[in-house]
Design an enzyme around this catalytic site. Structure first.
Site: not given
Ligand code: DNO
Length: 348
Positions: A308-309, A322
């Site tokens: 994720d991030h 991102y």
């Protein structure tokens, strides 16, 4: 387990050519971004997306997200039609070979941060959440510019929407979630799709709006509504982990067999509500990624995982959370941990 990477489609400057060079990446997770929320997606453009991924040797079986129209969350009279459209999207996705759909049931706002470029001590920057800053914002008064929020509403539209939510409390939102799931889960099953709800991020109410997918307790309740594994979870370490009250291993246990997708990222909490995001390794934040992966393995997890991030590092500019580099490091780290625990076994 399959490691996939979020790709924002043909306009994403992080191209499929770049993504395929990340070691051990199996595929991508993507969505259709140019059709208004609630409409039926065009199978032809979806087919092009799948083809483009497959041509680069990347699997494309997961959608994040098929967004849920606000009228469904509000239980408005038009909800029926939007639910029909949602079902149609699931049928289209099933026919194209998709088998997992990530969605959320957060009113109005999706994930929320107060800072998209919070400076970390190593000179990189990351997303952060400061509760006082968020409390100081009044979405009714100011032209709200919130990082992370897809600002698709004008100020007036937002006010109307917030007004409508005044009659929706947690109980009502649960009822509306039930009405939605009761209709769509049978279609998801027929279409070979697992639905994976994303927890509320952060896992507490904001701007007086209800938020209900926040804890082990709420996952138990959600699974009780429709007892089929297709009514499943996106297990997001950063969303659940933002609250000190959440025990990630307990949530894995509660959701055993129904975690179809995992979002792995690390955060560092500074008090009950404030946190910043960090690099993925356990050492960098409050989430023990080794224990999380071990927990997933022990729970028999065999779904999709994505880093994720990430932070913005090495001067990279782009969509907050991102960027390519730090998420690619995260993917390699996750793969390394998984290989070690699957090949080497784990000791309790
Ligand atoms: C943030 C994401 C969320 C997620 C949606 C799923 O980076 O994890 O925006 O995609 O909540 O519906």
């Amino acid at each position: 387990m399959k490691i996939i990477f979020r790709w924002y489609g043909f306009n994403d400057k992080i191209t499929l050519d770049r993504i395929r060079q990340i070691p051990a990446i199996d595929g991508v997770v993507t969505a259709v971004y140019d059709i208004p929320v609630g409409e039926v997606w065009d199978p032809i453009s979806l087919k092009e997306i799948v083809q483009a991924c497959n041509d680069k040797g990347l699997e494309c079986k997961v959608i994040e997200s098929v967004p849920v129209h606000e009228d469904i969350k509000l239980g408005a009279s038009s909800a029926k039609q939007y639910i029909e459209n949602y079902k149609e999207n699931l049928r289209i996705l099933g026919r194209l070979g998709f088998n997992c759909v990530c969605y959320n049931f957060m009113p109005v706002f999706d994930w929320l941060r107060s800072d998209l470029k919070f400076d970390l001590e190593d000179g990189s920057n990351a997303l952060a959440y400061n509760h006082d800053t968020v409390l100081s914002l009044d979405p009714n008064k100011t032209d709200l510019v919130l990082p992370g929020w897809d600002a698709s509403y004008s100020k007036d539209e937002l006010q109307i929407l917030l007004e409508k939510y005044k009659s929706v409390d947690d109980k009502k939102l649960w009822e509306n979630l039930y009405c939605f799931l009761a209709e769509i889960i049978p279609v998801a099953i027929e279409s070979g799709i697992n639905m994976a709800i994303h927890p509320d991020d952060p896992p507490w109410g904001i701007f007086g709006l209800p938020r209900i997918i926040t804890s082990a307790q709420s996952i138990k309740k959600l699974f009780g509504l429709i007892k089929h594994p297709a009514n499943g979870l996106t297990f997001c370490t950063g969303s659940f982990g933002a609250s000190k009250l959440n025990d990630l291993l307990e949530i894995i246990n509660v959701a055993k067999g129904r975690i179809h997708f995992a979002h792995l990222r690390n955060i560092r909490r500074s008090n009950s509500f404030d946190f910043c995001e960090t690099a993925h390794p356990s050492k960098c934040g409050d989430i023990d990624m080794y224990l999380v992966l071990k927990g997933l393995l022990k729970a028999g997890f065999d779904g999709y995982v994505r880093p994720d991030h990430g932070r913005m590092i090495w001067g990279e500019q782009g969509r907050g959370g991102y960027g390519l580099y730090d998420r690619a490091l995260g993917a390699s780290y996750i793969y390394g941990l998984w290989e070690a625990i699957t090949k080497g076994g784990y000791n309790d």
